[in-house]
Motif scaffolding. Structure first.
Motif, short mmCIF file in Angstrom:
data_model
loop_
_atom_site.label_atom_id
_atom_site.label_comp_id
_atom_site.label_asym_id
_atom_site.label_seq_id
_atom_site.Cartn_x
_atom_site.Cartn_y
_atom_site.Cartn_z
N ILE A 444 1.06 -1.02 0.28
CA ILE A 444 0.17 0.55 0.11
C ILE A 444 1.15 1.70 -0.10
CG2 ILE A 444 -2.20 1.54 1.27
CD1 ILE A 444 -2.57 -0.64 0.17
N PRO A 445 2.02 1.41 0.83
CA PRO A 445 2.82 2.24 1.02
C PRO A 445 3.18 3.09 -0.35
CG PRO A 445 3.24 1.02 2.89
CD PRO A 445 2.55 0.10 1.82
N ALA A 446 3.58 2.34 -1.30
CA ALA A 446 4.18 2.63 -3.18
C ALA A 446 3.16 2.58 -3.40
CB ALA A 446 4.33 1.07 -3.28
N MET A 447 1.46 1.70 -3.58
CA MET A 447 0.86 2.30 -3.77
C MET A 447 0.05 4.09 -3.54
SD MET A 447 -2.11 -0.61 -4.32
CE MET A 447 -0.95 -2.50 -4.55
N VAL A 448 0.47 4.09 -2.35
CA VAL A 448 -0.04 5.51 -2.41
C VAL A 448 0.99 6.83 -2.63
CG1 VAL A 448 -0.39 7.45 -0.64
CG2 VAL A 448 -1.21 4.83 -0.31
N GLU A 449 2.07 6.14 -2.84
CA GLU A 449 3.07 6.87 -3.75
C GLU A 449 2.68 7.71 -4.83
OE1 GLU A 449 6.62 6.84 -2.11
OE2 GLU A 449 5.86 9.30 -3.07
N GLU A 450 2.54 6.14 -5.84
CA GLU A 450 2.14 6.23 -7.27
C GLU A 450 1.19 7.22 -7.29
OE1 GLU A 450 1.69 2.13 -8.82
OE2 GLU A 450 0.65 2.78 -10.01
N ILE A 451 0.21 6.79 -6.44
CA ILE A 451 -1.21 8.14 -5.99
C ILE A 451 -1.23 9.74 -6.09
CG2 ILE A 451 -3.76 8.53 -5.85
CD1 ILE A 451 -3.38 5.67 -4.60
N LEU A 452 -0.17 9.64 -5.49
CA LEU A 452 0.44 11.33 -5.16
C LEU A 452 0.92 11.49 -6.44
CD1 LEU A 452 1.88 10.52 -1.73
CD2 LEU A 452 0.17 12.00 -1.60
N GLN A 453 1.73 11.31 -7.61
CA GLN A 453 1.98 11.34 -8.74
C GLN A 453 1.06 12.35 -9.42
OE1 GLN A 453 4.87 8.31 -9.96
NE2 GLN A 453 6.19 8.79 -7.77
N GLU A 454 -0.50 12.02 -9.78
CA GLU A 454 -0.76 12.22 -9.93
C GLU A 454 -1.94 13.37 -9.51
OE1 GLU A 454 -3.02 10.39 -12.65
OE2 GLU A 454 -1.42 9.07 -12.20
N ASN A 455 -0.70 14.69 -8.41
CA ASN A 455 -1.27 15.52 -8.21
C ASN A 455 -1.42 16.59 -9.39
OD1 ASN A 455 -1.53 17.50 -6.22
ND2 ASN A 455 0.32 18.00 -6.15
N ASP A 456 -0.71 16.63 -9.91
CA ASP A 456 -0.97 18.23 -11.17
C ASP A 456 -2.35 17.20 -11.98
OD1 ASP A 456 1.44 19.17 -10.97
OD2 ASP A 456 2.73 18.74 -11.92
N HIS A 457 -2.65 16.39 -11.88
CA HIS A 457 -3.77 16.10 -12.71
C HIS A 457 -4.69 16.35 -11.39
CE1 HIS A 457 -7.08 13.03 -15.21
NE2 HIS A 457 -6.67 12.70 -14.23
N ILE A 458 -4.98 15.84 -10.70
CA ILE A 458 -6.08 16.68 -9.44
C ILE A 458 -6.23 18.05 -9.23
CG2 ILE A 458 -6.08 16.68 -7.05
CD1 ILE A 458 -5.42 13.24 -7.04
N LYS A 459 -5.43 18.55 -9.37
CA LYS A 459 -4.92 20.03 -9.44
C LYS A 459 -5.74 20.79 -11.08
CE LYS A 459 -1.58 23.43 -8.59
NZ LYS A 459 -0.52 24.28 -8.25
N TYR A 460 -5.80 20.41 -11.46
CA TYR A 460 -6.27 20.42 -13.46
C TYR A 460 -7.26 20.48 -12.62
CZ TYR A 460 -8.01 20.66 -17.43
OH TYR A 460 -9.19 20.40 -18.71
N ILE A 461 -7.97 19.13 -12.14
CA ILE A 461 -9.23 18.67 -12.20
C ILE A 461 -10.18 19.91 -10.42
CG2 ILE A 461 -11.50 17.34 -11.33
CD1 ILE A 461 -9.61 15.13 -12.43
N ALA A 462 -9.42 20.31 -10.16
CA ALA A 462 -10.60 20.77 -8.79
C ALA A 462 -10.26 22.44 -9.27
CB ALA A 462 -8.81 20.76 -7.94
N LYS A 463 -8.64 22.43 -9.99
CA LYS A 463 -9.03 23.75 -11.12
C LYS A 463 -10.85 24.08 -11.54
CE LYS A 463 -4.97 26.01 -11.46
NZ LYS A 463 -3.48 25.92 -11.95
N GLU A 464 -11.09 22.46 -12.33
CA GLU A 464 -12.25 22.78 -13.71
C GLU A 464 -13.26 23.04 -12.45
OE1 GLU A 464 -12.61 21.73 -16.89
OE2 GLU A 464 -11.18 23.76 -16.15
N VAL A 465 -13.56 22.73 -10.99
CA VAL A 465 -14.56 21.84 -10.27
C VAL A 465 -14.93 23.49 -8.83
CG1 VAL A 465 -15.08 19.83 -10.77
CG2 VAL A 465 -13.67 20.59 -8.90
N LYS A 466 -14.12 23.84 -8.73
CA LYS A 466 -14.27 25.19 -7.74
C LYS A 466 -14.75 25.51 -7.35
CE LYS A 466 -11.19 29.16 -9.79
NZ LYS A 466 -11.83 29.65 -10.72
N ASP A 467 -15.69 26.51 -8.55
CA ASP A 467 -16.99 27.40 -8.90
C ASP A 467 -18.19 26.80 -7.98
OD1 ASP A 467 -14.92 29.26 -8.73
OD2 ASP A 467 -14.95 29.47 -11.09
#
Ligand code: F6R
Length: 612
Positions: A444-467
């Motif tokens: 699991i710790p290595a898998m969580v590490e992998e998910i954290l690498q999606e941060n930029d993509h998640i940030k992009y989605i956040a910008k799309e839905v923020k309002d």
């Protein structure tokens, strides 16, 4: 709630105290203040954060080597300059800071008014300092004795620190149901709501117990008595805590740092407790009471907020794997609803801070009925950790961001270990399945590490839905509590209204809310409910809802119809919450940052809820 700092030594007190208050700001940030003994007693206090206090004292004379400070989470009286602590009595001789609630302050105040006292603030705290002042004056008593006698007349919860202008060599602290710790340095002493204010000066601490009063003076050192005036030998502990754990270490916010720490904190929660090679899961706290667990009628999990959500996952885990009936209750409801409890029940408390007042009260009730009480706690030495019969720390290190992240995954990790260990003892799962889960858990710790690498993509989605001003979170099975947690994370730090639902419940009401302005976060990583979730997503899409889906890598059906997809590694179903919650934490974080919110210190909240 509310942070307390006290210092007596040879260094300038205000600097140490203000820095300490900044470290305690997670406990409340409605106002801040300090009192320093110099020629007289100088008090500075200001509504707002410690930053405002810093500005206030910038050009003032704050010299002095004895003082106390406070950062407030308002209970009685609005957060203004007058209600800010420290408070003082009519003679201006004493200054006091307080965390908690003096429940009988009304009666005490009337009696003091009858004796000629006048009050400036609306706080319960001011009543306490007047009471101490009156008792001190009537009996011509030392500060510590006046404090002791006053506390015998007080009902409620308190942690206090008090200084006396006419006796500048003494600092007094006391506690009942609110935490207080004394730090023992070289020729200096500290008092704190926790050890963080003085961790860079000393790691030698004494945690006070309820009804204890600590008196520190440079001549006589530390002396502890209880309110019954019995001497209590101090139990000195050496903390294993690094100062870096209290710093942001380059991250913009503590919350982001704590989200990123999760590969390590999940690993730390398992360290030494699990081995796929040896096909073993061992929780020492559990081993001691293994018979009680194995023979238990049921397990009741009590907790609040995020910890309650990890408790719900615990219910799924323990019932699924160990086949012991589990109930999960909000501690605040449990304690007041006359629950049926017996010696055959086990009550597990989940708490990051280990100081949550409702959870403590629920445990005390359970203890009084003979149930075994077990703590899954983060803060070492905290009140809940000390109250329980046994337990397991989650070892996540200090969590400072008000929104809980790494403590949640730490709690879920320990609950998974508990369920696996019980399943092994009760032979409720096959050896092969046990071994598969243990092996996957180690990954699991290595898998969580992998998910954290999606941060930029998640940030992009956040910008799309923020309002969007509302949001729905859906999940089934193990992912239903994750949906609740996702919704809580969003509302507490971005102030966006959000609700979590079991996905299938949507059609029983919430579906009426869905239109093109409603983002729907769907967590669809559990194979057993997959087809059903696809149908739920179709229902949302048909009503023009905007779907943000968390799916397993390579998933096709939902990916085709969702507006945004976040892929995460797949794992065994009971372990999915440890992964699926991570993108939801990051989404909430980025939405809050986009909206310009104070992520680490959201309005109206405090990290440690030591009042009912
Ligand atoms: C939410 C949050 C709170 C706490 C709750 C219980 O992010 O932090 O909901 O989970 O106040 O606190 P503990 O776990 O310290 O008992």
């Amino acid at each position: 709630m509310c942070g307390i700092v006290g210092y007596i030594g040879s260094r300038q007190a205000d600097k140490l105290i203000i820095k300490g208050l900044e470290r305690l700001e997670y406990r409340g940030y409605d106002s801040a203040g300090i009192a320093i003994i110099n020629d007289g007693l100088s008090i500075f206090k200001k509504a707002g954060k410690v930053k405002a206090l810093r500005k206030l004292v910038a050009n003032a004379d704050t010299s002095g080597t004895v003082g106390i400070g406070h950062t407030r989470w308002a209970t009685h009286g609005e957060p203004n300059d007058i209600n800010a602590h420290p408070h003082t009595g009519n003679s201006g001789r004493l200054a006091l800071v307080h965390n908690g609630i003096i429940e009988n302050y009304g009666v005490l105040k009337s009696a003091l008014i009858a004796e000629g006292h006048t009050f400036d603030s609306e706080t319960d705290t001011e009543v306490l300092v007047h009471l101490i002042e009156q008792i001190q004056k009537d009996g011509n008593l030392a500060l510590e004795e006046a404090v002791r006698l006053a506390l015998t007349r007080v009902e409620g919860a308190y942690a206090i620190a008090v200084i006396d202008r006419d006796n500048p060599s003494v600092l007094v602290g006391a506690r009942k149901a609110s935490p207080l710790v004394v730090g023992i340095g070289e020729g200096e002493y500290f008092i704190g709501s926790d050890a963080s204010p003085f961790l860079d000066s000393t790691k030698r601490v004494v945690y006070l117990d309820d009804n204890q009063i600590a008196t520190v003076s440079l001549e006589n050192g530390l002396q502890i008595r209880n309110t019954a005036n019995e001497e209590q030998p101090p139990f000195i502990q050496e903390l294993d805590l690094q100062i870096e754990a209290l710093e942001k270490e380059g991250y913009e916010h503590f919350m982001l740092k704590e989200i990123y720490e999760q590969p390590k904190t999940i690993f730390d929660a398992m360290r030494g407790r699990i081995s796929s090679k040896e096909s073993r899961v061992t929780l020492r706290g559990l081993e001691e009471y293994a018979n009680r667990f194995v023979r238990a009628n049921r397990i009741i999990i009590v907790a609040c907020g995020t910890s309650y959500h990890s408790g719900l996952i615990g219910e799924y885990l323990i019932e699924d794997l160990a086949r012991i009936p589990v109930e999960v209750e909000y501690a605040s409801e449990f304690r007041y609803r006359n629950p049926i409890l017996s010696e055959r029940d086990i009550v597990i408390a989940l708490s990051q801070s280990g100081e949550t007042a409702d959870t403590m009260a629920a445990l005390e009730l359970a203890k009084s009925k003979g149930a075994l009480i077990y703590g899954i706690v983060n803060s070492v030495g905290s009140s809940i950790a000390r109250l329980t019969d046994a337990g397991s720390y989650i070892h996540a290190g200090p969590e400072i961001g008000v929104a809980s992240t790494k403590a949640f995954t730490g709690q879920v990790t320990v609950l998974t270990l508990l369920a696996l260990s019980l399943a092994r003892k009760l032979s409720t799962i096959s050896n092969t399945y046990f071994q598969t889960l243990v092996r996957e858990l180690e990954l699991i710790p290595a898998m969580v590490e992998e998910i954290l690498q999606e941060n930029d993509h998640i940030k992009y989605i956040a910008k799309e839905v923020k309002d969007h001003r509302n949001a729905l979170y859906l999940g089934r099975g193990y992912n239903y509590p994750v949906a609740l947690e996702g919704a809580l994370k969003l509302k507490e730090i971005s102030y966006v209204h959000a609700e979590g639902y079991p996905a299938a419940e949507m059609k029983h009401g919430p579906i009426a809310l869905i239109d093109e302005n409603m983002p729907v976060y769907v967590t669809a990583t559990n194979p057993s409910a997959y087809d059903k979730i696809v149908s739920n997503v179709q229902e949302v899409v048909a009503r023009k809802g905007r779907v943000i889906a968390i799916v397993n890598k390579g998933e096709q059906a939902i990916a085709k119809i969702a507006d945004h997809v976040i892929e995460i590694p797949s794992t065994e179903e009971p372990l999915t919450p440890l992964l699926s919650v991570i993108p939801l934490q990051l989404l909430s974080y980025h939405i809050a940052v986009e909206l310009g919110r104070n992520v680490d210190q959201p309005r109206n909240l405090a990290k440690s809820v030591t009042v009912e």
